[in-house]
Write a protein that holds these residues in place. Structure first.
Motif, PDB file in Angstrom:
ATOM      1  N   VAL A 367       0.722  -1.896  -0.191  1.00 51.58           N
ATOM      2  CA  VAL A 367      -0.312   0.449  -0.023  1.00 51.58           C
ATOM      3  C   VAL A 367       0.939   0.945   0.086  1.00 51.58           C
ATOM      4  N   ILE A 368       1.538   1.124   0.823  1.00 51.65           N
ATOM      5  CA  ILE A 368       3.232   2.409   0.252  1.00 51.65           C
ATOM      6  C   ILE A 368       3.420   2.441  -0.763  1.00 51.65           C
ATOM      7  N   ALA A 369       3.730   1.572  -1.422  1.00 45.46           N
ATOM      8  CA  ALA A 369       4.307   1.523  -2.490  1.00 45.46           C
ATOM      9  C   ALA A 369       3.332   2.438  -3.401  1.00 45.46           C
ATOM     10  N   TRP A 370       2.065   1.554  -2.960  1.00 41.66           N
ATOM     11  CA  TRP A 370       1.070   2.643  -4.221  1.00 41.66           C
ATOM     12  C   TRP A 370       0.745   3.965  -3.785  1.00 41.66           C
ATOM     13  N   LEU A 371       0.961   4.494  -2.469  1.00 37.07           N
ATOM     14  CA  LEU A 371       0.950   5.290  -2.251  1.00 37.07           C
ATOM     15  C   LEU A 371       1.965   6.726  -2.883  1.00 37.07           C
ATOM     16  N   LYS A 372       3.237   5.826  -3.266  1.00 39.80           N
ATOM     17  CA  LYS A 372       4.363   6.819  -3.002  1.00 39.80           C
ATOM     18  C   LYS A 372       4.258   7.530  -4.706  1.00 39.80           C
ATOM     19  N   ARG A 373       3.556   6.156  -5.413  1.00 40.40           N
ATOM     20  CA  ARG A 373       2.874   6.671  -7.079  1.00 40.40           C
ATOM     21  C   ARG A 373       2.015   8.175  -6.732  1.00 40.40           C
ATOM     22  N   ILE A 374       0.884   7.447  -6.166  1.00 45.68           N
ATOM     23  CA  ILE A 374      -0.332   8.213  -6.060  1.00 45.68           C
ATOM     24  C   ILE A 374      -0.167   9.788  -5.695  1.00 45.68           C
ATOM     25  N   LEU A 375       1.176   9.859  -4.607  1.00 45.71           N
ATOM     26  CA  LEU A 375       1.629  10.766  -4.468  1.00 45.71           C
ATOM     27  C   LEU A 375       2.436  11.940  -5.637  1.00 45.71           C
ATOM     28  N   GLU A 376       2.749  11.665  -6.688  1.00 40.04           N
ATOM     29  CA  GLU A 376       3.376  11.663  -8.254  1.00 40.04           C
ATOM     30  C   GLU A 376       2.039  12.343  -9.263  1.00 40.04           C
ATOM     31  N   ILE A 377       0.865  11.319  -8.603  1.00 41.50           N
ATOM     32  CA  ILE A 377      -0.373  11.684  -9.328  1.00 41.50           C
ATOM     33  C   ILE A 377      -1.222  12.641  -8.947  1.00 41.50           C
ATOM     34  N   ASN A 379       0.797  15.306  -6.861  1.00 39.08           N
ATOM     35  CA  ASN A 379       1.450  16.852  -7.335  1.00 39.08           C
ATOM     36  C   ASN A 379       1.366  17.551  -9.200  1.00 39.08           C
ATOM     37  N   LYS A 380       1.401  16.476 -10.174  1.00 38.86           N
ATOM     38  CA  LYS A 380       1.121  16.060 -11.403  1.00 38.86           C
ATOM     39  C   LYS A 380      -0.281  17.333 -11.184  1.00 38.86           C
ATOM     40  N   THR A 381      -1.529  16.934 -10.588  1.00 40.92           N
ATOM     41  CA  THR A 381      -2.545  17.500 -10.442  1.00 40.92           C
ATOM     42  C   THR A 381      -2.950  18.728 -10.080  1.00 40.92           C
ATOM     43  N   ILE A 382      -1.948  19.199  -8.862  1.00 40.29           N
ATOM     44  CA  ILE A 382      -1.923  20.935  -8.284  1.00 40.29           C
ATOM     45  C   ILE A 382      -1.270  21.221  -9.071  1.00 40.29           C
ATOM     46  N   ALA A 383      -0.349  20.679  -9.994  1.00 40.02           N
ATOM     47  CA  ALA A 383      -0.045  21.715 -11.361  1.00 40.02           C
ATOM     48  C   ALA A 383      -0.562  22.156 -11.758  1.00 40.02           C
ATOM     49  N   GLU A 405      -8.802  20.970  -1.699  1.00 41.14           N
ATOM     50  CA  GLU A 405      -8.466  19.945  -0.916  1.00 41.14           C
ATOM     51  C   GLU A 405      -7.452  18.788  -1.786  1.00 41.14           C
ATOM     52  N   LEU A 406      -6.853  19.077  -2.947  1.00 41.62           N
ATOM     53  CA  LEU A 406      -6.407  18.423  -3.234  1.00 41.62           C
ATOM     54  C   LEU A 406      -4.658  18.061  -2.254  1.00 41.62           C
ATOM     55  N   PHE A 407      -4.535  19.505  -1.734  1.00 45.49           N
ATOM     56  CA  PHE A 407      -3.350  19.589  -0.431  1.00 45.49           C
ATOM     57  C   PHE A 407      -3.214  18.682   0.491  1.00 45.49           C
ATOM     58  N   ALA A 408      -4.872  18.538   1.152  1.00 43.44           N
ATOM     59  CA  ALA A 408      -5.700  18.369   2.233  1.00 43.44           C
ATOM     60  C   ALA A 408      -5.185  16.671   1.759  1.00 43.44           C
ATOM     61  N   ILE A 409      -5.896  16.151   0.647  1.00 41.65           N
ATOM     62  CA  ILE A 409      -5.553  14.832   0.303  1.00 41.65           C
ATOM     63  C   ILE A 409      -4.286  14.843   0.349  1.00 41.65           C
ATOM     64  N   ARG A 410      -3.359  14.838  -0.051  1.00 37.97           N
ATOM     65  CA  ARG A 410      -1.589  15.018   0.030  1.00 37.97           C
ATOM     66  C   ARG A 410      -1.216  15.164   1.338  1.00 37.97           C
ATOM     67  N   GLU A 411      -2.029  15.460   1.926  1.00 35.41           N
ATOM     68  CA  GLU A 411      -1.157  15.373   4.126  1.00 35.41           C
ATOM     69  C   GLU A 411      -2.222  13.741   4.431  1.00 35.41           C
ATOM     70  N   ASP A 412      -3.315  13.422   3.697  1.00 32.20           N
ATOM     71  CA  ASP A 412      -3.665  12.664   4.922  1.00 32.20           C
ATOM     72  C   ASP A 412      -2.947  10.617   4.146  1.00 32.20           C
ATOM     73  N   VAL A 413      -2.229  11.473   2.608  1.00 36.33           N
ATOM     74  CA  VAL A 413      -1.888  10.333   1.664  1.00 36.33           C
ATOM     75  C   VAL A 413      -0.567  10.243   2.973  1.00 36.33           C
ATOM     76  N   LEU A 414       0.291  11.253   3.109  1.00 32.70           N
ATOM     77  CA  LEU A 414       1.635  11.122   3.999  1.00 32.70           C
ATOM     78  C   LEU A 414       1.388  10.921   5.362  1.00 32.70           C
ATOM     79  N   GLU A 415       0.136  11.100   5.737  1.00 32.44           N
ATOM     80  CA  GLU A 415       0.246  11.146   7.058  1.00 32.44           C
ATOM     81  C   GLU A 415      -0.394   9.484   7.246  1.00 32.44           C
TER      82      GLU A 415
END
Length: 423
Positions: A367-377, A379-383, A405-415
């Motif tokens: 799950v962590i490996a998947w979430l790392k990839r999702i973080l890349e997605i 960041n691209k969506t925020i851009a 909301e995108l930033f909040a989701i990113r914080e949730d994923v990191l947590e």
């Protein structure tokens, strides 16, 4: 194509705990050399097309009897450049089956000519050929396999040979899976706990396999013998045998299959919705509600992060459609923003579904490996959202809301990554 689809899914799903995934590099090989003249050690270099550094082999063990004590040089006359990240340059670990005498079916004509002949209703000529088969287990890359009947080979005179007794003992250990290679494969796939780094590598390997399979599927989708050709190109010689057995069984049991299909159709007609509900998954741990899982408005179970992304995406789509900006609006930046959000929602569903349902096969490292990839997605969506800011698709405050909301989701994923690492 159903058979190959099952095989592909079978090999790359982690949920079954069957990690038979391997690096299969035969089409990318440019040239190479394998040296077993020193007993108990296999060394060599393998150059891959499009990669600057060779794979340097330092393996424990010996080759099969046909190559034992020999130096093998090989060259691929038609290499395909490798576009994904290659295995680690240093390959250390136990040697598996290393031989130049594996029997495979090979066309007597090119794949293209065989395809044309088959379309004309003709049978392409084929024969049994010797294939080079190189297999080992690397401490850093896992299982690596190279198999081809098309390489140009040169084999030196042997510096040593097995005795008859040694061959018999070697065969016994292979059959009973007592070799260092078999033990390493078992530990790597079943008993040894994987961390997020190994799972990330596993996902990269899956990407490479899926990319290759997709190319072959597109190329041979209309061929009447596509399953066999794709199996051959993928290096799945065992699958060709399975297809032969399948065809034989289908020919012998055609009438029985028709009867069985009729019976299944009758049973399907008798099924009611209540019968389907009886097979629904049991509810997850009630103590984890609000933490690992929640229900949406339809009562479906999903992870809180997934639900947040899902709700935000649909609010965005409804708002854009109401303003007639999507999907009617043809704008690259808007399309990037919306498609990024859609991809994010879908990837979160795939990564967190097992967490939400409390599945037995849930693996924090994967799950962590998947979430790392999702973080890349993310960041691209925020851009992409920043690129849309200068346009009039959304008001400034609404765009600010979706970005927040995108930033909040990113914080949730990191947590969540932090929390999973502590499990």
């Amino acid at each position: 194509m159903w058979y190959l689809g099952i095989v592909l899914n079978f090999e790359i799903r982690y949920s079954d705990f069957i990690f038979v995934m391997a690096w299969r590099l035969h089409e990318h090989v440019l040239r190479g050399k394998i040296d077993n003249r020193t007993r108990g050690r296999v060394t060599g270099e393998i150059w891959l097309s499009g990669i600057d550094q060779p794979l340097v082999l330092d393996l424990a063990g010996d080759c099969a009897p046909d190559l034992a004590g020999c130096e093998l040089s090989f060259e691929n006359p038609d290499p395909v450049p490798m576009t994904t990240k290659p295995p680690a340059p240093q390959q250390r670990g136990p040697a598996g089956d290393i031989t130049a005498a594996r029997k495979v079916r090979a066309f007597d004509v090119s794949i293209e000519e065989a395809l044309a002949m088959s379309r004309r209703g003709e049978m392409p000529p084929e024969h049994m050929a010797n294939a080079v088969y190189l297999e080992w287990f690397s401490e850093r890359s896992g299982r690596v396999v190279i198999e081809s009947a098309d390489y140009h080979l040169q084999i030196s005179e042997p510096g040593w040979r097995y005795t008859k007794e040694e061959i018999a003992e070697r065969d016994r250990r292979v059959v009973e899976e007592e070799t260092p290679f078999a033990i390493a494969i078992t530990q790597d796939g079943e008993t040894q706990e994987w961390d997020e780094v190994r799972y990330e590598q596993f996902l990269r390997e899956s990407d490479a396999l899926t990319e290759k399979y997709g190319r072959l599927l597109e190329k041979y989708a209309d061929h009447p013998d596509s399953e066999r050709i794709i199996a051959r190109e993928m290096g799945w010689s065992w699958l060709e045998d399975a297809l032969d057995r399948q065809n034989e069984e289908e020919n012998n049991q055609e009438e029985q299959d028709k009867d069985l299909e009729a019976k299944i159709d009758e049973e399907k007609e008798d099924e009611s919705e209540s019968d389907i509900e009886d097979h629904q998954l049991p509810p997850p741990d009630p103590m984890r509600e609000g933490i690992d899982w929640v229900r949406d408005e339809r009562g479906h179970i999903l992870h809180p992060i997934e639900k947040r992304a899902h709700n935000t995406l649909h609010a965005l789509l409804d708002e854009l459609k109401a303003a007639e900006h999507f999907p009617e609006e043809e704008d690259v930046q808007l399309a990037d923003f919306v498609s990024g959000f859609m991809t994010l929602s879908a990837k979160l569903a795939g990564a967190l579904g097992g967490v939400a349902h409390g599945d037995d096969f849930f693996e924090p490292g994967m799950v962590i490996a998947w979430l790392k990839r999702i973080l890349e997605i993310l960041n691209k969506t925020i851009a992409a959202a920043d690129a849309v800011r200068v346009k009039d698709f959304l008001s400034e405050d609404r765009l600010a809301y979706y970005r927040s909301e995108l930033f909040a989701i990113r914080e949730d994923v990191l947590e969540l990554i932090k929390e999973l690492r502590s499990r």
